[in-house]
Write an enzyme that holds these catalytic residues in place. Structure first.
Site, PDB file in Angstrom:
ATOM      1  N   CYS A 117       0.818  -1.227   0.000  1.00 13.10           N
ATOM      2  CA  CYS A 117       0.000   0.000   0.000  1.00 13.10           C
ATOM      3  C   CYS A 117       0.849   1.272   0.000  1.00 13.10           C
ATOM      4  O   CYS A 117       0.330   2.354  -0.276  1.00 13.10           O
ATOM      5  CB  CYS A 117      -0.944  -0.016   1.187  1.00 13.10           C
ATOM      6  SG  CYS A 117      -1.966  -1.489   1.216  1.00 13.10           S
ATOM      7  N   HIS A 262      -3.631   6.928   2.285  1.00 12.07           N
ATOM      8  CA  HIS A 262      -3.966   5.607   1.751  1.00 12.07           C
ATOM      9  C   HIS A 262      -5.336   5.205   2.311  1.00 12.07           C
ATOM     10  O   HIS A 262      -5.570   5.290   3.517  1.00 12.07           O
ATOM     11  CB  HIS A 262      -2.890   4.606   2.151  1.00 12.07           C
ATOM     12  CG  HIS A 262      -3.315   3.188   1.972  1.00 12.07           C
ATOM     13  ND1 HIS A 262      -3.856   2.726   0.796  1.00 12.07           N
ATOM     14  CD2 HIS A 262      -3.301   2.133   2.827  1.00 12.07           C
ATOM     15  CE1 HIS A 262      -4.162   1.448   0.937  1.00 12.07           C
ATOM     16  NE2 HIS A 262      -3.837   1.063   2.152  1.00 12.07           N
ATOM     17  N   ASN A 292     -10.019  -0.986   0.198  1.00 12.61           N
ATOM     18  CA  ASN A 292      -8.567  -0.767   0.166  1.00 12.61           C
ATOM     19  C   ASN A 292      -8.020  -1.336  -1.151  1.00 12.61           C
ATOM     20  O   ASN A 292      -7.992  -2.553  -1.331  1.00 12.61           O
ATOM     21  CB  ASN A 292      -7.958  -1.480   1.380  1.00 12.61           C
ATOM     22  CG  ASN A 292      -6.447  -1.328   1.447  1.00 12.61           C
ATOM     23  OD1 ASN A 292      -5.805  -0.965   0.469  1.00 12.61           O
ATOM     24  ND2 ASN A 292      -5.884  -1.625   2.605  1.00 12.61           N
TER      25      ASN A 292
HETATM   26  N1  COA Z   1     -18.004  -9.328   9.973  1.00 15.13           N
HETATM   27  C1  COA Z   1     -18.476  -9.575  11.194  1.00 15.13           C
HETATM   28  N2  COA Z   1     -17.693  -9.819  12.257  1.00 15.13           N
HETATM   29  C2  COA Z   1     -16.380  -9.767  12.057  1.00 15.13           C
HETATM   30  C3  COA Z   1     -15.808  -9.506  10.786  1.00 15.13           C
HETATM   31  C4  COA Z   1     -16.671  -9.289   9.722  1.00 15.13           C
HETATM   32  N3  COA Z   1     -16.246  -9.007   8.474  1.00 15.13           N
HETATM   33  N4  COA Z   1     -14.467  -9.529  10.905  1.00 15.13           N
HETATM   34  C5  COA Z   1     -14.181  -9.795  12.188  1.00 15.13           C
HETATM   35  N5  COA Z   1     -15.337  -9.958  12.890  1.00 15.13           N
HETATM   36  C6  COA Z   1     -15.512 -10.254  14.296  1.00 15.13           C
HETATM   37  C7  COA Z   1     -14.317 -10.942  14.907  1.00 15.13           C
HETATM   38  O1  COA Z   1     -14.361 -12.339  14.699  1.00 15.13           O
HETATM   39  C8  COA Z   1     -14.462 -10.581  16.360  1.00 15.13           C
HETATM   40  O2  COA Z   1     -15.421 -11.399  16.927  1.00 15.13           O
HETATM   41  P1  COA Z   1     -15.197 -12.012  18.412  1.00 15.13           P
HETATM   42  O3  COA Z   1     -15.132 -10.819  19.320  1.00 15.13           O
HETATM   43  O4  COA Z   1     -16.418 -12.873  18.618  1.00 15.13           O
HETATM   44  O5  COA Z   1     -13.916 -12.764  18.345  1.00 15.13           O
HETATM   45  C9  COA Z   1     -15.064  -9.170  16.326  1.00 15.13           C
HETATM   46  O6  COA Z   1     -15.639  -9.035  15.012  1.00 15.13           O
HETATM   47  C10 COA Z   1     -14.050  -8.077  16.534  1.00 15.13           C
HETATM   48  O7  COA Z   1     -12.938  -8.354  15.679  1.00 15.13           O
HETATM   49  P2  COA Z   1     -11.679  -7.428  15.663  1.00 15.13           P
HETATM   50  O8  COA Z   1     -10.648  -8.032  14.765  1.00 15.13           O
HETATM   51  O9  COA Z   1     -11.293  -7.123  17.097  1.00 15.13           O
HETATM   52  O10 COA Z   1     -12.300  -6.103  15.002  1.00 15.13           O
HETATM   53  P3  COA Z   1     -11.662  -4.698  14.880  1.00 15.13           P
HETATM   54  O11 COA Z   1     -12.495  -3.719  15.611  1.00 15.13           O
HETATM   55  O12 COA Z   1     -10.181  -4.688  15.150  1.00 15.13           O
HETATM   56  O13 COA Z   1     -11.859  -4.411  13.321  1.00 15.13           O
HETATM   57  C11 COA Z   1     -10.577  -4.368  11.287  1.00 15.13           C
HETATM   58  C12 COA Z   1     -11.206  -5.248  12.370  1.00 15.13           C
HETATM   59  C13 COA Z   1      -9.867  -5.283  10.308  1.00 15.13           C
HETATM   60  C14 COA Z   1     -11.695  -3.631  10.568  1.00 15.13           C
HETATM   61  C15 COA Z   1      -9.620  -3.351  11.941  1.00 15.13           C
HETATM   62  O14 COA Z   1      -8.754  -4.015  12.851  1.00 15.13           O
HETATM   63  C16 COA Z   1      -8.792  -2.634  10.921  1.00 15.13           C
HETATM   64  O15 COA Z   1      -9.304  -1.935  10.085  1.00 15.13           O
HETATM   65  N6  COA Z   1      -7.455  -2.769  10.975  1.00 15.13           N
HETATM   66  C17 COA Z   1      -6.588  -2.169   9.992  1.00 15.13           C
HETATM   67  C18 COA Z   1      -6.571  -3.050   8.779  1.00 15.13           C
HETATM   68  C19 COA Z   1      -5.964  -2.368   7.597  1.00 15.13           C
HETATM   69  O16 COA Z   1      -6.225  -1.226   7.347  1.00 15.13           O
HETATM   70  N7  COA Z   1      -5.163  -3.117   6.845  1.00 15.13           N
HETATM   71  C20 COA Z   1      -4.542  -2.658   5.657  1.00 15.13           C
HETATM   72  C21 COA Z   1      -3.481  -1.680   5.946  1.00 15.13           C
HETATM   73  S1  COA Z   1      -2.685  -1.182   4.495  1.00 15.13           S
END
Ligand code: COA
Length: 339
Positions: A117, A262, A292
């Site tokens: 990215c 980004h 993304n």
């Molecule tokens: N739909 C529904 N539930 C989901 C899900 C989805 N698509 N993805 C994850 N969950 C669930 C998880 O299993 C977890 O459930 P649990 O509590 O029963 O275990 C719960 O939602 C919370 O998951 P978590 O990973 O803690 O969520 P989060 O608040 O951290 O959000 C992201 C996840 C990926 C959206 C967030 O961490 C993020 O955006 N991170 C940056 C990623 C990024 O930008 N990457 C590219 C960089 S270039």
């Protein structure tokens, strides 16, 4: 070389391309355990584009490049260099030369930059160095990725985030320099937080030769990500990078006209802007429509912003990228329209 004695780098034009297949959150909620509500509130994404099977990254990159060439009123044969920033190339040796052939840019040398990215940003800064030293005059920088082919579509933690796109910029020699400064960083210790790992085939034979002969083969796995750690990394490092870059350019956050980050997650855009005390009215966001798109996200957002006409002559545009590697960085552009 003394900076003031160097040539200037100027953005002549931009272009972009997105595939026509559009996958909504509702559609995904019929295939995996997720919902529009979860995806929208956690990421700001409503839909993403996917490249059809019969098309390649070169098709997408060519379309974005032709648009930038057309808008810049420049012929492909006048390009000196093509930089293709991608992490989803169709050949491990690189794809940029296929783009060069597709465009008929017969005088250009072409190479790839693989930095996920951050790839487009690193490509743009690399291109500016060739221009500033006087080595080249017309450079095409393309960010293109088709991560839809590298995510596991049954893994709800990752597949909802990514989409396919390409964006392009023509960087040209000019007397005044519009790329005011840059800041780039890497932290390889945390590479595993976001990766498309390669696994070698197990060597079963217990012979001396098996210790030194080349493994028979292997394969790349699906994209893996520790979402929470990547989120924390982006929100902590990007504001520092922007502040350091502004300081080098002798500017402050008040001087920023537009912030082009980004497009990874709307919450990341808001957290970065909030830390820097930049109003959201200055933050460019199209993540809702594309998710993304990795290396394509910044040039796609830039192209849409220029096309919509709200960037004016003299505006200060701060561009910051971050992603796998881990890599991150910032550049500052003073916008001057020539055409
Ligand atoms: N739909 C529904 N539930 C989901 C899900 C989805 N698509 N993805 C994850 N969950 C669930 C998880 O299993 C977890 O459930 P649990 O509590 O029963 O275990 C719960 O939602 C919370 O998951 P978590 O990973 O803690 O969520 P989060 O608040 O951290 O959000 C992201 C996840 C990926 C959206 C967030 O961490 C993020 O955006 N991170 C940056 C990623 C990024 O930008 N990457 C590219 C960089 S270039």
């Amino acid at each position: 070389m003394n900076s003031s004695a160097m040539n200037g780098a100027h953005i002549l034009s931009t272009g972009s391309a997105v595939p026509s297949i559009c996958i909504s959150n509702e559609y995904l909620s019929n295939t995996i355990s997720t919902s529009d509500e979860w995806i929208s509130t956690r990421t700001g994404i409503k839909e993403r584009r996917l490249l059809p099977k019969d098309k390649s990254i070169i098709d997408l990159a060519t379309e974005a490049s032709l648009s930038a060439l057309q808008k810049g009123l420049i012929k492909a044969e006048n390009l000196d260099l093509i930089i293709l920033a991608t992490s989803s190339q169709n050949d491990l040796f690189g794809s940029a030369s296929q783009l060069q052939a597709s465009l008929g840019a017969k005088h250009a040398v072409a190479f790839d930059i693989t930095a996920a990215c951050s790839g487009f940003l690193i490509g743009l800064i690399t291109a500016s160095q060739f221009i500033r030293t006087g080595a080249y005059k017309n450079i095409l920088v393309v960010g293109a990725d088709i991560l839809s082919r590298w995510v596991n579509w049954t893994d709800r933690r990752t597949c909802i985030l990514f989409g396919d796109a390409a964006g392009a910029v023509i960087l040209q020699y000019n007397q005044t320099n519009d790329l005011l400064n840059f800041q780039l960083d890497s932290n390889g210790n945390d590479f595993h937080q976001l990766s498309i790992p390669y696994t070698q085939t197990q060597i079963h034979k217990n012979t001396v030769e098996s210790l030194y002969t080349y493994p028979q083969g292997g394969k790349y796995n699906y994209l893996t990500m520790n979402g929470k750690e990547v989120y924390k990394f982006a929100v902590s490092q990007v504001p520092i990078s922007i502040e350091e870059c502004l300081k080098k350019a002798e500017l402050s956050t008040d001087d920023i006209s537009w912030l082009v980050l980004h497009q990874a997650n709307q919450r990341i855009l808001e957290a970065v802007a909030n830390k820097l005390d930049i109003p959201m009215t200055k933050v460019i966001s199209n993540i809702k429509y594309y998710g993304n798109t990795s290396a394509a996200s910044i040039p796609l957002a830039l192209d849409e912003a220029f096309n919509s006409g709200y960037i004016c002559n003299g505006d200060i545009i701060v561009i910051a990228g971050f992603g796998a590697g881990l890599t991150w960085g910032t550049t500052i552009i003073k916008w001057h329209a020539i055409h």
